[in-house]
Scaffold this motif. Structure first.
Motif, PDB file in Angstrom:
ATOM      1  N   ILE A  81       0.840  -1.202   0.000  1.00 29.01           N
ATOM      2  CA  ILE A  81       0.000   0.000   0.000  1.00 29.01           C
ATOM      3  C   ILE A  81       0.873   1.249   0.000  1.00 29.01           C
ATOM      4  N   ALA A  82       1.898   1.256   0.818  1.00 30.04           N
ATOM      5  CA  ALA A  82       2.825   2.399   0.851  1.00 30.04           C
ATOM      6  C   ALA A  82       3.479   2.582  -0.515  1.00 30.04           C
ATOM      7  N   ASN A  83       3.910   1.498  -1.128  1.00 28.00           N
ATOM      8  CA  ASN A  83       4.546   1.587  -2.445  1.00 28.00           C
ATOM      9  C   ASN A  83       3.601   2.190  -3.481  1.00 28.00           C
ATOM     10  N   ARG A  84       2.361   1.747  -3.491  1.00 25.75           N
ATOM     11  CA  ARG A  84       1.395   2.264  -4.469  1.00 25.75           C
ATOM     12  C   ARG A  84       1.085   3.743  -4.225  1.00 25.75           C
ATOM     13  N   SER A  85       1.268   4.175  -2.994  1.00 22.10           N
ATOM     14  CA  SER A  85       0.956   5.557  -2.637  1.00 22.10           C
ATOM     15  C   SER A  85       2.177   6.464  -2.628  1.00 22.10           C
ATOM     16  N   GLY A  86       3.347   5.918  -2.964  1.00 20.00           N
ATOM     17  CA  GLY A  86       4.573   6.721  -2.978  1.00 20.00           C
ATOM     18  C   GLY A  86       5.018   7.156  -1.593  1.00 20.00           C
ATOM     19  N   ILE A  87       4.728   6.337  -0.598  1.00 20.65           N
ATOM     20  CA  ILE A  87       5.070   6.675   0.788  1.00 20.65           C
ATOM     21  C   ILE A  87       6.294   5.896   1.223  1.00 20.65           C
ATOM     22  N   ASP A  88       7.273   6.598   1.738  1.00 17.24           N
ATOM     23  CA  ASP A  88       8.455   5.993   2.344  1.00 17.24           C
ATOM     24  C   ASP A  88       8.096   5.750   3.803  1.00 17.24           C
ATOM     25  N   LEU A  89       7.918   4.486   4.164  1.00 22.13           N
ATOM     26  CA  LEU A  89       7.477   4.174   5.523  1.00 22.13           C
ATOM     27  C   LEU A  89       8.460   4.642   6.590  1.00 22.13           C
ATOM     28  N   SER A  90       9.744   4.598   6.282  1.00 25.68           N
ATOM     29  CA  SER A  90      10.735   5.082   7.256  1.00 25.68           C
ATOM     30  C   SER A  90      10.515   6.559   7.561  1.00 25.68           C
ATOM     31  N   GLN A  91      10.304   7.342   6.509  1.00 29.64           N
ATOM     32  CA  GLN A  91      10.080   8.772   6.705  1.00 29.64           C
ATOM     33  C   GLN A  91       8.729   9.033   7.352  1.00 29.64           C
ATOM     34  N   ALA A  92       7.725   8.259   6.962  1.00 31.40           N
ATOM     35  CA  ALA A  92       6.394   8.422   7.559  1.00 31.40           C
ATOM     36  C   ALA A  92       6.443   8.155   9.064  1.00 31.40           C
ATOM     37  N   LEU A  93       7.225   7.157   9.462  1.00 36.62           N
ATOM     38  CA  LEU A  93       7.377   6.863  10.887  1.00 36.62           C
ATOM     39  C   LEU A  93       8.081   8.007  11.607  1.00 36.62           C
ATOM     40  N   ARG A  94       9.142   8.526  11.001  1.00 38.49           N
ATOM     41  CA  ARG A  94       9.840   9.676  11.606  1.00 38.49           C
ATOM     42  C   ARG A  94       8.904  10.868  11.752  1.00 38.49           C
ATOM     43  N   ASP A  95       8.163  11.169  10.688  1.00 38.08           N
ATOM     44  CA  ASP A  95       7.249  12.315  10.710  1.00 38.08           C
ATOM     45  C   ASP A  95       6.174  12.149  11.775  1.00 38.08           C
ATOM     46  N   LYS A  96       5.605  10.950  11.863  1.00 36.94           N
ATOM     47  CA  LYS A  96       4.537  10.713  12.837  1.00 36.94           C
ATOM     48  C   LYS A  96       5.072  10.786  14.256  1.00 36.94           C
ATOM     49  N   GLU A  97       6.258  10.255  14.496  1.00 37.93           N
ATOM     50  CA  GLU A  97       6.830  10.311  15.839  1.00 37.93           C
ATOM     51  C   GLU A  97       7.195  11.737  16.230  1.00 37.93           C
TER      52      GLU A  97
END
Length: 106
Positions: A81-97
């Motif tokens: 899902i992240a790949n299809r949405s162009g989301i880097d999960l590592s960065q998304a985790l950093r941003d959310k934290e």
């Protein structure tokens, strides 16, 4: 596919692996909606695995793997899902934290 290395993988490596795996196995044409619905199904299987592990009743006609297996399926769909949405999960985790650091937790 080459086997996964024995060492722990980064989120980026997991996302790259899932992207490659989906192409190889013919899943790359699945839509974001399809992958999201499959993720929801897998989360249900995680719940069944937890029930089974806790010795709670589970539908005897239901097939459910072990908890680790079901969590791995969730991780695969999450990465897809992240790949299809162009989301880097590592960065998304950093941003959310970064946001969570400023929250008050009761």
């Amino acid at each position: 596919m080459k086997p996964l290395p024995e060492r722990p993988l980064t989120l980026t490596e997991i996302q790259d692996y899932v992207a490659e795996m989906e192409v190889e196995r013919g899943f790359s044409d699945s839509t974001l909606l399809e992958q999201t619905l499959k993720l929801a199904e897998e989360i249900g299987e995680v719940c069944k695995a937890v029930r089974k592990q806790a010795a709670l009743s589970v539908d005897p006609t239901s097939t459910v793997g072990g908890l680790g297996e079901e969590l791995a399926d969730v991780l695969i769909y999450l990465a897809a899902i992240a790949n299809r949405s162009g989301i880097d999960l590592s960065q998304a985790l950093r941003d959310k934290e970064a946001v969570n650091e400023n929250r008050t937790w009761a």
